[in-house]
Design an enzyme around this catalytic site. Structure first.
Site, mmCIF file in Angstrom:
data_model
loop_
_atom_site.group_PDB
_atom_site.id
_atom_site.type_symbol
_atom_site.label_atom_id
_atom_site.label_comp_id
_atom_site.label_asym_id
_atom_site.label_seq_id
_atom_site.Cartn_x
_atom_site.Cartn_y
_atom_site.Cartn_z
ATOM 1 N N GLY A 436 -23.031 -22.447 -24.835
ATOM 2 C CA GLY A 436 -22.685 -23.778 -24.334
ATOM 3 C C GLY A 436 -23.661 -24.403 -23.369
ATOM 4 N N SER A 437 -23.985 -23.714 -22.287
ATOM 5 C CA SER A 437 -24.799 -24.345 -21.247
ATOM 6 C C SER A 437 -26.262 -23.959 -21.383
ATOM 7 C CB SER A 437 -24.291 -23.943 -19.859
ATOM 8 O OG SER A 437 -24.332 -22.542 -19.700
ATOM 9 N N CYS A 520 -21.879 -17.747 -6.543
ATOM 10 C CA CYS A 520 -20.658 -18.169 -5.869
ATOM 11 C C CYS A 520 -20.009 -19.296 -6.664
ATOM 12 C CB CYS A 520 -20.959 -18.653 -4.451
ATOM 13 S SG CYS A 520 -21.697 -17.389 -3.402
ATOM 14 N N TRP A 565 -9.191 -19.166 -12.859
ATOM 15 C CA TRP A 565 -10.348 -19.430 -12.012
ATOM 16 C C TRP A 565 -10.084 -20.544 -11.001
ATOM 17 C CZ3 TRP A 565 -15.127 -19.019 -15.787
ATOM 18 C CH2 TRP A 565 -15.260 -17.681 -16.173
ATOM 19 N N HIS A 645 -14.658 -18.216 -26.539
ATOM 20 C CA HIS A 645 -15.653 -17.279 -26.004
ATOM 21 C C HIS A 645 -15.023 -16.453 -24.896
ATOM 22 C CE1 HIS A 645 -19.259 -15.544 -24.370
ATOM 23 N NE2 HIS A 645 -19.002 -16.076 -23.199
ATOM 24 N N CYS A 647 -16.082 -13.047 -22.041
ATOM 25 C CA CYS A 647 -17.182 -12.233 -21.521
ATOM 26 C C CYS A 647 -16.690 -11.259 -20.460
ATOM 27 C CB CYS A 647 -18.290 -13.113 -20.934
ATOM 28 S SG CYS A 647 -17.765 -14.260 -19.664
ATOM 29 N N HIS A 698 -27.551 -12.541 -18.053
ATOM 30 C CA HIS A 698 -27.523 -12.414 -16.596
ATOM 31 C C HIS A 698 -28.758 -11.719 -16.049
ATOM 32 C CE1 HIS A 698 -23.287 -13.212 -17.534
ATOM 33 N NE2 HIS A 698 -23.290 -13.823 -16.370
#
EC number: 2.1.1.14
Length: 762
Positions: A436-437, A520, A565, A645, A647, A698
């Site tokens: 996506g990003s 963060c 979240w 999705h 993860c 990551h």
């Protein structure tokens, strides 16, 4: 009876995220090691001072970290993977384990129990020499004592939880390795006791979900440790749920104090105490303030809890503390003056929670009349927020009441839908896509900041977003991806973005919490009824689709992830809030579809983390979590392809739930967990579209085509090629352009090679 205030852990990141900025400056070589260590020490001591000034008597020491407390423990005990043996300095080894290196993948990262914090998974290897490599808790204990005169409470992760969180051993090896941990823990505790530590907190959150056999095994380890360290005062700390099922055995552990969660495990722990009592020779540490949410405590309810406990518990002492570490809450609400008065007054961040502990201590030691004014203030605050218009919307209640069974399912089964979608989308075998990003560069972040500060106009900002979108559409076309994305350049955060556009949400200016490493997040605050207002993603998605003949995915965050979240109101069940979010997203999905978007991804990375710790509670959660996703996604045509999705989770627990989501395609993190989900699929079938991530986003390293091809090859041994997709593990927002483009080129080439092999073998 003596009563003390205590804290289990304090947020690491600093009031202005100084911790994060220091880490990233060090990683980018803007400061040297000496500057890094000096600044980190200043931040660490400042956190101790704040707690001291707030009146906390038992201040945690050792909860501070450079990345993750589980990683700290792994390094301390010598759980260092051999692939990092080329590194010699502490920080080089430590950060290589956390972030990987040019030549070596990082250790796996996964969710800390059912929170949104991620820890680095310790790795056991055959021949590993387990020993106390570094008594970091001792150094930090002595530092606080020498620098501030604070005789703190060292906090360490307990041996049983640590090993349960580790990987790399067989079940048959567990007991042997566990016994090998006794010696380093004995040395650790002996040295802390010799240095003068009055009480040592040993965290064992895993105790909330153990079998009776496991509890007995853990007890034997504590007995072995106690035999060697008979005089150390140990506080066995549990949290995130009750220990009801094993309470009778746990209270016989050879420790001086036991900490229980009376927020998230209140009913179970009270039931256990009512049935079995509490040892008179132990101190009960009462987790009475919610360490995972941001609302003011109900002081009347907390004081009633203590009244109940004091009738049932004949302990010599009590400790008043949060339910868990305050790591999961922002630091201080004082900067949030932009919020409405009714909302601001209802909040309590970490520093305010410390103040609440002191208030409760005063009431318990001096009588409730000593805090009568505060009690009245708290009652008024709770009444105001409960009766607010935002929490009592008739339209939201009506929409919920009107729901029917057919609102929770697609018209056709998957196989028939997928055939129609293949005709409509005309995708190749093993289609490639991203999650996506794309990179949020310095320019992207700076331009957004200028727009928010009014330096540039809405029109200028939109032009910039369109320019970035077009640039990355062209990149994707050149790379050869099959299903494209618009890149999400307009979004700061995958939850915040939607919360800003839905009724019922509010946002803090400085409400940051740590997610993983230096990352963060600033969770939205769901304070009222959630409702759709206007289209949230239509403009950017439709613009991206207008630039290309290829399919562009719409990108949304799912209802359960938005819920998990966010900081969520605590006056109605979480299920009801989730359904409210789902109904709002359903409206958005219908708008995307009517605007010509034929593939819509609804991400649910946080579905697994919301599961209760106890298996007996799973079904109820999974039922409403799956129903929330279905409610959001089931009104589209059969030809419209729904993706999702996930993860960084233990997926083997929820394979059935993943199947029940009835998404046409799911993409799942695979590479960072070193192929564990592939192993899961060897023992079960997944008969819908699936993409197992082929590289870890990551880590800054660019994986080779061969690495990715190997994962594709392994995946195709357990997945039907007809339904298999190829994608990265996660979104690419945090990576640099020069990392992303070659990695995606390698991924597309790996897909082409796999297609060629399949055709050859056909």
């Amino acid at each position: 009876m003596a009563i003390q205030t205590s804290n289990l852990g304090y947020p690491r990141i600093g009031l202005q995220r100084e911790w994060k900025k220091t880490l990233e400056a060090f990683w980018s070589n803007k400061i040297n090691e000496e500057q890094f260590l000096t600044t980190m020490k200043e931040i660490r001591l400042q956190h101790v001072k704040v707690q001291q000034e707030k009146g906390i008597e038992l201040i945690p020491i050792g909860d501070f970290t450079y990345y993750d407390h589980v990683l700290d423990t792994a390094y301390m005990l010598g759980f260092i993977p051999s692939r990092f043996s080329e590194f010699t300095s502490y920080l080089d080894v430590y950060f290589a384990m956390a972030r990987g290196s040019k030549d070596h993948v990082a250790s796996e990262m996964t969710k800390w129990f059912n929170t949104n914090y991620h820890y680095i998974v310790p790795e056991y290897e055959e021949g590993l020499q387990i020993s106390l490599k570094d008594n970091r808790p001792l150094r930090l204990y002595e530092e606080a004592k020498q620098e501030l005169g604070v005789d703190g409470k060292p906090v360490i992760l307990g041996p049983y939880t640590f090993l349960k969180l580790a990987k790399g051993y067989t079940q048959e090896q567990f007991a042997t390795i566990l016994k090998q941990l006794v010696a380093p823990y004995v040395q650790l505790l002996s040295e802390l006791h010799a240095a003068g530590a009055q009480i040592i907190q040993v965290d064992e959150p895993i105790f909330a979900s153990l079998t009776k056999e496991e509890v007995q095994q853990a007890k034997e380890i504590y007995e072995a440790i106690r035999k060697e360290v008979p005089n150390a005062t140990l506080l066995l700390q549990t949290y995130f749920d009750s220990v009801e099922e094993n309470y009778e055995e746990i209270i016989t552990f050879p420790v001086s104090s036991i900490g229980l969660d009376f927020v998230h495990g209140k009913e179970g722990n009270l039931n256990a105490i009512s049935k079995y009592g509490f040892p008179a020779d132990k101190t009960l540490a009462v987790g009475c303030i919610d360490g995972r949410n941001i609302w003011r405590a109900d002081l009347d309810e907390v004081l009633t809890l203590f009244t109940t406990l004091q009738k049932q518990v004949q302990t010599k002492d009590l400790i008043v503390q949060p339910s868990c570490s305050l790591l999961h809450t922002p630091i201080d609400k004082t900067e949030e003056t932009h919020l409405s008065t009714e909302l601001f007054d209802a909040l309590a961040f970490a520093n305010q929670k410390l103040e609440e502990l002191v208030l409760i201590h005063s009431a318990l030691t001096q009588g409730t009349e000593s805090i009568s004014n505060e009690l009245e203030t708290y009652r008024n605050v709770h009444h105001t927020i409960r009766s607010s218009a935002a929490r009592n919307r008739e339209d939201v209640k009506a929409a919920r009441t009107a729901l029917k069974e057919e609102d929770f399912s697609r018209p056709l089964p998957f196989e028939k839908r997928y055939e129609l979608q293949q005709v409509a989308l005309k995708l190749p075998l093993l289609p490639t896509t991203t999650i996506g990003s794309f990179p949020q560069t310095t320019e992207v972040r700076q331009t957004r900041k200028e727009w928010r500060n009014g330096i540039i106009s809405n029109e200028q900002y939109e032009q910039f977003i369109e320019k970035e979108t077009e640039k990355w559409i062209r990149y994707q076309e050149e790379i050869g991806l099959d299903v494209l994305v618009h890149g999400e350049f307009e979004r700061t955060d995958m939850v915040e973005y939607f919360g800003e556009r839905l009724a019922g949400f509010s946002f803090t200016k400085n409400g940051w919490v740590q997610s993983y490493g230096s990352r963060c997040v600033k969770p939205p605050v769901i304070y009222g009824d959630v409702a759709f207002i206007n289209g949230m993603t239509i403009k950017e998605t439709v613009y991206a689709q207008s630039l290309t003949e290829k399919v562009v995915k719409g990108m949304l965050t799912g209802p359960v992830t938005i819920l998990n979240w966010s900081f969520v109101r605590n006056d109605i069940p979480r299920k009801e809030v989730s359904y409210q979010i789902a109904l709002a997203l359903r409206h958005e999905i219908e708008l995307l579809e009517s605007s010509g978007i034929r593939v819509i991804q609804v991400d649910e990375p946080a579905l697994r983390e919301g599961m209760p710790l106890k298996e007996k509670d799973w079904d109820a959660y999974i039922t409403w979590a799956v129903q929330s996703f279905l409610l959001a996604t089931s009104s589209v045509a059969n030809e419209t392809q729904i993706h999702t999705h996930m993860c960084y989770s233990n997926f083997e627990d929820i394979v059935d739930a993943i199947r029940a989501l009835d998404a046409d395609v799911i993409s799942i993190e695979t590479s960072r967990s070193h192929g564990e989900f592939i192993d899961t699929l060897k023992h079960t079938t997944y008969e819908k579209g699936i993409g197992l991530g082929v590289y870890d986003i990551h880590s800054p390293r660019v994986p080779s085509k061969d690495e990715m091809y190997k994962i594709v090859e392994q995946s195709l041994q357990v997945c039907d090629p007809k339904y298999f997709w190829i994608n990265p593990d996660c979104g690419l927002k945090t990576r640099r352009t020069e990392e992303v483009i070659p990695a995606l080129e390698h991924m597309v080439q790996a897909a082409k090679d796999a297609r060629s092999l399949l055709k050859t073998n056909a």
